[in-house]
Design an enzyme around this catalytic site. Structure first.
Site, PDB file in Angstrom:
ATOM      1  N   CYS A  12      13.673  -2.216   1.059  1.00  0.00           N
ATOM      2  CA  CYS A  12      14.755  -1.294   1.361  1.00  0.00           C
ATOM      3  C   CYS A  12      15.943  -1.500   0.449  1.00  0.00           C
ATOM      4  O   CYS A  12      15.950  -2.384  -0.402  1.00  0.00           O
ATOM      5  CB  CYS A  12      15.246  -1.521   2.789  1.00  0.00           C
ATOM      6  SG  CYS A  12      13.929  -1.595   3.985  1.00  0.00           S
ATOM      7  N   GLY A  38      14.008   3.466  -1.046  1.00  0.00           N
ATOM      8  CA  GLY A  38      13.368   3.842   0.212  1.00  0.00           C
ATOM      9  C   GLY A  38      13.715   5.266   0.566  1.00  0.00           C
ATOM     10  O   GLY A  38      14.884   5.638   0.565  1.00  0.00           O
ATOM     11  N   ASN A 112      16.765  -6.160   3.984  1.00  0.00           N
ATOM     12  CA  ASN A 112      15.811  -5.867   2.918  1.00  0.00           C
ATOM     13  C   ASN A 112      14.957  -7.105   2.722  1.00  0.00           C
ATOM     14  O   ASN A 112      15.495  -8.172   2.437  1.00  0.00           O
ATOM     15  CB  ASN A 112      16.552  -5.525   1.622  1.00  0.00           C
ATOM     16  CG  ASN A 112      15.602  -5.336   0.453  1.00  0.00           C
ATOM     17  OD1 ASN A 112      14.469  -4.885   0.641  1.00  0.00           O
ATOM     18  ND2 ASN A 112      16.052  -5.693  -0.737  1.00  0.00           N
ATOM     19  N   GLY A 113      13.640  -6.947   2.865  1.00  0.00           N
ATOM     20  CA  GLY A 113      12.754  -8.096   2.675  1.00  0.00           C
ATOM     21  C   GLY A 113      11.717  -8.164   3.761  1.00  0.00           C
ATOM     22  O   GLY A 113      11.477  -7.185   4.471  1.00  0.00           O
ATOM     23  N   TYR A 253       9.731  -2.615 -11.653  1.00  0.00           N
ATOM     24  CA  TYR A 253       9.606  -1.275 -11.082  1.00  0.00           C
ATOM     25  C   TYR A 253      10.753  -0.819 -10.186  1.00  0.00           C
ATOM     26  O   TYR A 253      11.238   0.304 -10.314  1.00  0.00           O
ATOM     27  CB  TYR A 253       8.288  -1.205 -10.292  1.00  0.00           C
ATOM     28  CG  TYR A 253       8.126   0.053  -9.489  1.00  0.00           C
ATOM     29  CD1 TYR A 253       7.783   1.251 -10.110  1.00  0.00           C
ATOM     30  CD2 TYR A 253       8.344   0.057  -8.113  1.00  0.00           C
ATOM     31  CE1 TYR A 253       7.656   2.414  -9.373  1.00  0.00           C
ATOM     32  CE2 TYR A 253       8.214   1.221  -7.368  1.00  0.00           C
ATOM     33  CZ  TYR A 253       7.869   2.391  -7.998  1.00  0.00           C
ATOM     34  OH  TYR A 253       7.750   3.539  -7.280  1.00  0.00           O
TER      35      TYR A 253
HETATM   36  P1  AMP Z   1      -1.252   2.627  -8.838  1.00  0.00           P
HETATM   37  O1  AMP Z   1      -1.369   4.060  -9.106  1.00  0.00           O
HETATM   38  O2  AMP Z   1      -1.688   2.245  -7.449  1.00  0.00           O
HETATM   39  O3  AMP Z   1      -1.886   1.761  -9.885  1.00  0.00           O
HETATM   40  O4  AMP Z   1       0.302   2.283  -8.841  1.00  0.00           O
HETATM   41  C1  AMP Z   1       0.952   2.063 -10.050  1.00  0.00           C
HETATM   42  C2  AMP Z   1       2.219   2.845 -10.117  1.00  0.00           C
HETATM   43  O5  AMP Z   1       2.993   2.686  -8.928  1.00  0.00           O
HETATM   44  C3  AMP Z   1       3.028   2.360 -11.285  1.00  0.00           C
HETATM   45  O6  AMP Z   1       3.138   3.438 -12.152  1.00  0.00           O
HETATM   46  C4  AMP Z   1       4.368   1.952 -10.714  1.00  0.00           C
HETATM   47  O7  AMP Z   1       5.372   2.747 -11.302  1.00  0.00           O
HETATM   48  C5  AMP Z   1       4.299   2.214  -9.232  1.00  0.00           C
HETATM   49  N1  AMP Z   1       4.469   1.000  -8.413  1.00  0.00           N
HETATM   50  C6  AMP Z   1       4.200  -0.271  -8.719  1.00  0.00           C
HETATM   51  N2  AMP Z   1       4.420  -1.093  -7.677  1.00  0.00           N
HETATM   52  C7  AMP Z   1       4.847  -0.316  -6.669  1.00  0.00           C
HETATM   53  C8  AMP Z   1       5.259  -0.561  -5.314  1.00  0.00           C
HETATM   54  N3  AMP Z   1       5.206  -1.775  -4.792  1.00  0.00           N
HETATM   55  N4  AMP Z   1       5.683   0.498  -4.588  1.00  0.00           N
HETATM   56  C9  AMP Z   1       5.682   1.714  -5.093  1.00  0.00           C
HETATM   57  N5  AMP Z   1       5.289   2.013  -6.345  1.00  0.00           N
HETATM   58  C10 AMP Z   1       4.878   1.017  -7.127  1.00  0.00           C
END
Ligand code: AMP
Ligand code: SF4
Length: 474
Positions: A12, A38, A112-113, A253
């Site tokens: 968050c 979020g 957050n956490g 990210y």
């Molecule tokens: P995926 O399509 O499952 O391989 O997710 C990879 C994409 O999700 C990457 O392009 C990142 O920008 C994004 N991403 C990486 N980690 C997270 C996360 N924990 N929560 C949301 N998006 C994520």
């Protein structure tokens, strides 16, 4: 047990302000700046003449707060939160800040956490008679404070309660008297202190200070409890700082490029990651493109270092939410399609380097590779500005179970084959740390690397014995 704990996950953005006439309005603007952290719920609690008053709802900040609702929040102190949840944490009762009212006063909490011993603590507290109103692990803190024995002093009770919690937490608490702000002993979540006029502010990211014109003062320290009230600011400790373990995914990210963590600008760090990648892998190509938004900085860095021109090869439809938030795989795939479009003129007939920040399940990369091929790309070289994700996160970041991760049980060649690219490369762990201004020689590297290494900076709780049980719970 561990799977059960994962159900409590959340990540968050939190904000707090004390001593400003426009506390609620400034919280609203700050939550807008934190919206990327979020999108499923938002809330503001204000300290008014008649105690704590909350407005919360599911959805985006501007969906939750109409002008009327915002105007109803009058007071000189406020805390707020934007919330991202996994499926088990949905529901209005879990939208924060949580508010607890009792004869001894009211308490609002934004968190957050993720607390890794929340389930154990919750079971114990329920046996003692506590009744929980949400499924959120955050509520554990409120019950611990209430039941904390030994001291009548509220501050000491909060410190005692905080010292029992394990995991990642950045807490902003508000009572009728002021704010209390706490950072876990490993410093796993970003949390900064700032000032606007005479008022103190705290936020998950420094971009929230920028939008309201606050000046950044410093990061909240691991194990520190800040007390902010009409007398000003004071700092105490509820725990000795442990090995510093700031979440790596904040750099990769989550955080906005204009935010700084411990003095390091996120855009600059990501750009250095891109440059480092270009040093680590040699690719002959015509054009470099990044997946908007989080990969653009790394793509620019890769282009600068490699000399291959950067181009806008992918365009994001800004009005679709993050793909990751869609619950099912089928919907996620649909989401990627809705979210990104290739620029045919840029990629047609070209050898394309496609930079992305990370691969989790591989859905995004797979879809983009096929999208670029359909748009005429001759070769597609996928370069990832972080190391392969091989282990789940227990600290509140939704990185799935091992079995869902593309890197689990696959070689890089098998991953390349799975996403259909001509080549696939990842940034090294040392390259990532150095780009973030951390040194591999630092104790615990200064960053949590658990999802890349499977080595966790804290113990992972799975027994039901509550630490220090007799000392702290009546
Ligand atoms: P995926 O399509 O499952 O391989 O997710 C990879 C994409 O999700 C990457 O392009 C990142 O920008 C994004 N991403 C990486 N980690 C997270 C996360 N924990 N929560 C949301 N998006 C994520
Ligand atoms: Fe961040 Fe990964 Fe550590 Fe979780 S395991 S806190 S996502 S670095």
């Amino acid at each position: 047990m561990l799977a059960e704990l994962r159900g409590l996950n959340e990540e968050c953005g939190v904000f707090g302000i004390w001593g400003h006439d426009d506390a609620a309005q400034l919280s609203y603007y700050a939550l807008h700046a934190l919206q990327h952290r979020g999108q499923e719920g938002a809330g503001i609690v204000v300290k008014g003449d008649n105690g704590l008053h909350a407005v919360k709802g599911e959805g985006l900040v501007n969906e939750v707060f109409s002008g009327e609702k915002l105007n109803s929040l009058e007071g000189r102190g406020a805390i707020g939160q934007v919330r991202y949840t996994t499926k088990d944490g949905r529901g209005i009762e879990n939208v924060q800040p949580l508010v607890f009212r009792s004869t001894t006063g009211s308490l609002a909490i934004a968190h957050n956490g993720n607390l890794i011993n929340a389930t154990d603590l919750k079971e114990h507290l329920e046996r003692q008679g506590s009744i929980f109103q949400s499924t959120s692990d955050t509520e554990v803190l409120a019950h611990l404070i209430k039941r904390s024995s030994g001291s009548r002093n509220h501050r000491e009770r909060v410190k005692k309660a905080l010292s029992i919690l394990k995991g990642a937490f950045a807490f902003v608490l508000m009572t009728d008297e002021g704010l209390m702000v706490a950072q876990d002993p490993n410093g796993m979540r970003p949390l900064s202190l700032g000032k606007i006029g005479d008022a103190w502010v705290v936020a998950s990211e420094t971009c929230a200070f920028e939008i309201i014109g606050a000046e950044h003062v410093r990061s909240v320290e691991p194990g520190e409890l800040l007390i902010i009230n009409d007398d000003g600011l004071s700092s105490e400790r509820f725990a000795e700082p442990a090995d510093n373990a700031m979440c790596s995914m904040e750099y990769v990210y989550f955080s906005r490029p204009d935010s700084n963590i411990d003095g390091i600008n996120i855009h600059a760090a990501r750009k250095r990651c891109g440059k480092q990648l270009a040093r680590e892998v040699q690719i002959s190509a015509d054009v470099v493109t990044g997946v908007p938004d989080s990969s653009i900085s790394a793509a620019i860095g890769f282009s600068e270092q490699s000399g291959i021109p950067y181009e806008l090869g992918l365009i994001k439809n800004r009005y679709v939410g993050r793909t990751f938030i869609q619950p099912s795989q089928a919907l996620r795939e649909q989401g990627v399609k809705m979210k990104l479009s290739p620029v045919h003129q840029v990629v047609d007939g070209k050898r394309v380097v496609m930079v992305d920040d990370s691969i989790v399940r591989g859905t995004t990369s797979k879809r983009i590779v096929s999208m670029l091929r359909d748009a005429g790309a001759k070769e597609i070289h996928v370069v990832i500005a972080s190391p392969p994700l091989i282990a789940p996160c227990y600290y509140g970041v939704d990185i799935s179970s091992d079995s869902e991760l593309l890197a689990t049980g696959r070689t890089i060649e098998e991953m390349r084959d799975e996403i259909g690219a001509d080549s696939l490369s990842f940034l090294s762990i040392d390259g990532m740390l150095e780009s973030n201004g951390r040194s591999p020689e630092m104790k615990n590297c200064g960053q949590c690397l658990a999802c890349f290494t499977g080595e966790y900076p804290t113990e992972i709780y799975s027994d039901t014995t509550m630490p220090h049980e007799k000392e702290i719970v009546r």
